[in-house]
Design an enzyme around this catalytic site. Structure first.
Site, PDB file in Angstrom:
ATOM      1  NE  ARG A 275      -3.988   0.181   1.941  1.00  0.00           N
ATOM      2  CZ  ARG A 275      -4.252  -0.925   2.612  1.00  0.00           C
ATOM      3  NH1 ARG A 275      -3.527  -1.235   3.665  1.00  0.00           N
ATOM      4  NH2 ARG A 275      -5.219  -1.727   2.246  1.00  0.00           N
ATOM      5  CB  ALA A 276       4.064   2.123   1.653  1.00  0.00           C
TER       6      ALA A 276
END
Length: 676
Positions: A275-276
């Site tokens: 997700r980062a």
């Protein structure tokens, strides 16, 4: 309707404003978490953002804000036919910390569902926030069951209400904005990761800037409409810039070189999941559009990392957020060099990430936090000097330097016996609004959880007398039954830690601190309040009054010095005073007393007997307790076990405290003396 404070009138707070504006340009960034001390314009900035958001086109009369171009086929108010729709301002919906589940997701009219067989649904805050902003002030204090609902809605873009065989689903896509004061406790990692960006805010220390803040606030309070009018031109210009950036956003190019820098940065800082990487890519693209460029640069990637990664690097609540900016610059330079095929030279045409202020994009350099030692290579054991060494007396023979805690471990489950009614948590059994159903009762006030079988059973004998003729039951208010449920509560875990010289002399303080640190981590995961009392020398001290900030307790523990005599009775009596005050403040939260000591007591006449009397005082009030026995060596005096009997609790050794220990440790803190 009150006039909101103008966004452009906020003084300073560049990173806060930038984080909010990037989400206005690209809602796909995923929201923003604002961390900082009280009184730093966090709520003011969030509420002011709504006035800058573009208007939303909705289906006329739809309570769920369906897009007229692509209406939701499963909308409870649908199906909708294609139409022009109407425009309205974007909403900012505030979720109160104490909101109920029904207020968040909506409520079904159970009486109509039973009697008429219709899905009469009253939308909640998630429906109101669809295609707008959902704002949670003090998000770290939100109850677990509401956090779970937010996580589900944020992950699926929809809200599901499943209750007593009746199912309702509606779209719920919103910009999630939360504010919090870290001193009041940290946020669950699952929800923390759902925020795309995080920003740290603090009050300015510049006198001129503080004067301007006060001047503007007083002017706004005297005449909100007039003050807003004076900033109308700046507000309109900012609104137009947001609209222009939204138009440009789809045309922004995210090249392979910067994409490699994004991936390399996330890998270098060891963030979990992917997700980062995705959030950084979206943030960098939004930064380029905000600057009016159609291509992402290395400086955009750098700023995106400063916004998207700090909160994703936390492995436990004791890790401070932040990035080592030197490491970030090296990573970006190396990735750019690899892409160019010229090693790690880095002297190309990319903007210099080492420029003043980190590139001048509105994000000032952040504190490096726990990564600071990485800048200068291997750091010393204590950074501030632990010259005497763990457990080694200082030359003067008095107070000894703090020692570092040993590595934390997973602890056995400790819980308070009986059935409580405290705040929702994960430690002890309690009657709660959420959990397994154990029975039914007549509702006291508003019905929140219907017990269907008990309701039907109560209504069934009266159907003929009520003249039932149709399909449904004839249900009256007196027939409704509330489900009683059993779940888990959070407790007040009060640590009483022996910091005397006898602990340090035997070189046990590092292990003791590691054990307490492990229990603090367990308390964080179980949503407890914690407090810390220490005793050494001639007195006991409340190092940390009861709080939800477990990391504050960890910080106090790390800096705890040792030395002197062992006033055990003073520590127990001070703990008694703390618990007495907390019972008045929060009577429903049950305490768990954790005494960490070898059981020795020195100082004054007959200190052991005095400590025993103090222990029996806790036992007389029914305080659940456990003694962590720190005694070591072949010959054991058994003083900690005797103290546990005086307290009416249980004694466990440091080894038995480990969850993977082969020694048997009962889950509940049983009152051995009471059972006898």
């Amino acid at each position: 309707m009150s006039t909101p404070y103008p966004f452009t009138a906020i003084v300073g707070q560049d990173d806060l404003r930038l984080g909010l504006l990037l989400n206005a340009v690209s809602p796909a960034v995923g929201g923003v978490l604002v961390r900082g001390e009280k009184g730093t314009a966090k709520s003011t900035a969030v509420r002011a953002l709504a006035a800058l958001m573009p208007e939303v086109a909705v289906v006329s009369g739809c309570r769920f804000s369906c897009d007229p171009v692509v209406p939701d086929p499963a909308c409870p108010d649908g199906p909708h036919e294609a139409a022009a729709g109407v425009s309205r301002p974007a909403r900012t919906v505030e979720l109160p910390v104490g909101a109920s589940e029904d207020r968040l997701v909506g409520a079904l009219d159970i009486e109509r569902a039973l009697s008429e067989g219709v899905k009469a649904f009253e939308p909640g805050l998630l429906a109101d926030a669809h295609r707008g902003i959902l704002y949670v002030d003090e998000v770290n204090l939100l109850h677990d069951h509401l956090v779970d609902l937010l996580l589900d809605a944020a992950a699926m873009g929809a809200s599901y209400v499943e209750r007593e065989g009746v199912s309702v689903r509606h779209a719920a896509r919103f910009l999630l904005v939360g504010t919090m004061n870290p001193e009041e406790g940290e946020l669950r990692p699952q929800l923390l990761d759902r925020f795309g960006l995080t920003v740290e805010v603090a009050a300015s220390r510049d006198t001129d800037q503080r004067v301007e803040v006060v001047r503007r606030r007083l002017a706004y309070d005297d005449d909100p409409a007039g003050f807003a009018g004076r900033w109308a031109q700046e507000e309109e210009a900012l609104r137009e810039r947001i609209a222009a950036a939204r138009v440009l956003l789809p045309r922004v190019v995210l090249g392979d070189a910067v994409l490699r820098q994004i991936a390399a940065t996330c890998a270098a800082f060891e963030v979990d999941g992917m997700r980062a990487d995705i959030v950084m890519a979206r943030t960098a693209t939004a930064l380029a559009a905000w600057a009016g460029r159609d291509e992402v640069t290395a400086e955009d990637v750098r700023q995106a990392a400063l916004l998207a990664l700090p909160h994703r690097r936390r492995r436990n609540p004791f890790d401070a957020p932040g990035l080592d900016e030197d490491k970030l610059d090296d990573t970006l330079r190396d990735a750019a060099g690899d892409e160019a095929g010229n090693g790690d030279d880095g002297d190309g045409d990319e903007p210099d990430p080492d420029g003043p202020g980190g590139g001048g994009g509105g994000v000032p350099p952040q504190d490096s936090g726990p990564d600071t030692p990485e800048r200068g290579g291997e750091a010393g054991p204590e950074q501030g000097g632990d010259a005497p060494g763990p457990g080694r007396p200082s030359p003067s023979g008095g107070e000894q330097q703090p020692v570092r805690a040993s590595e934390p471990f997973r602890t056995k489950m400790l819980s308070v016996p009986g059935l409580g009614e405290g705040a929702a948590g994960r430690r002890s059994r309690a009657r709660t609004e959420h959990g397994r159903t154990t029975g039914a009762r007549r509702p006291e006030g508003t019905l929140t959880k219907l017990h269907l079988a008990a309701t039907v059973q109560a209504a069934a004998p009266h159907q003929r007398a009520r003249g039932r003729s149709g399909r449904g039951l004839v249900v009256r208010r007196d027939d409704l039954r509330q489900a009683t449920r059993e779940g888990r509560e959070g407790n007040l875990v009060l640590f009483v830690v022996d910091a005397s010289g006898s602990m340090a002399a035997r070189q046990r303080m590092s292990a003791v601190k590691g054990a307490v640190m492990s229990l603090l981590l367990d308390a964080y995961q179980r949503r407890d309040k914690v407090g810390l009392v220490t005793f050494r020398g001639k007195e006991a001290e409340v190092v940390l009054p009861p709080t939800s900030s477990v990391d504050a307790a960890a910080a106090r523990l790390e800096s705890l010095p040792t030395g002197g005599r062992t006033p055990l009775a003073a520590g127990l009596l001070r703990a008694h005073d703390v618990l007495r005050v907390e019972r008045l403040r929060d009577p429903s939260r049950r305490p768990l007393l954790v005494v960490v000591t070898d059981g020795r007591a020195t100082g004054g006449p007959d200190p052991v007997a005095l400590a025993a009397r103090a222990g029996r005082l806790h036992a007389a009030e029914g305080t659940a307790s456990v003694v962590v026995d720190c005694e070591s060596g072949i010959v054991r005096l058994g003083l900690a076990a005797q103290l546990a009997r005086d307290l009416g609790g249980t004694a466990v050794t440091l080894d038995e405290l480990r969850a993977d220990s082969i020694a048997g440790l009962v889950k509940d803190v049983q009152a051995a003396g009471r059972a006898a």
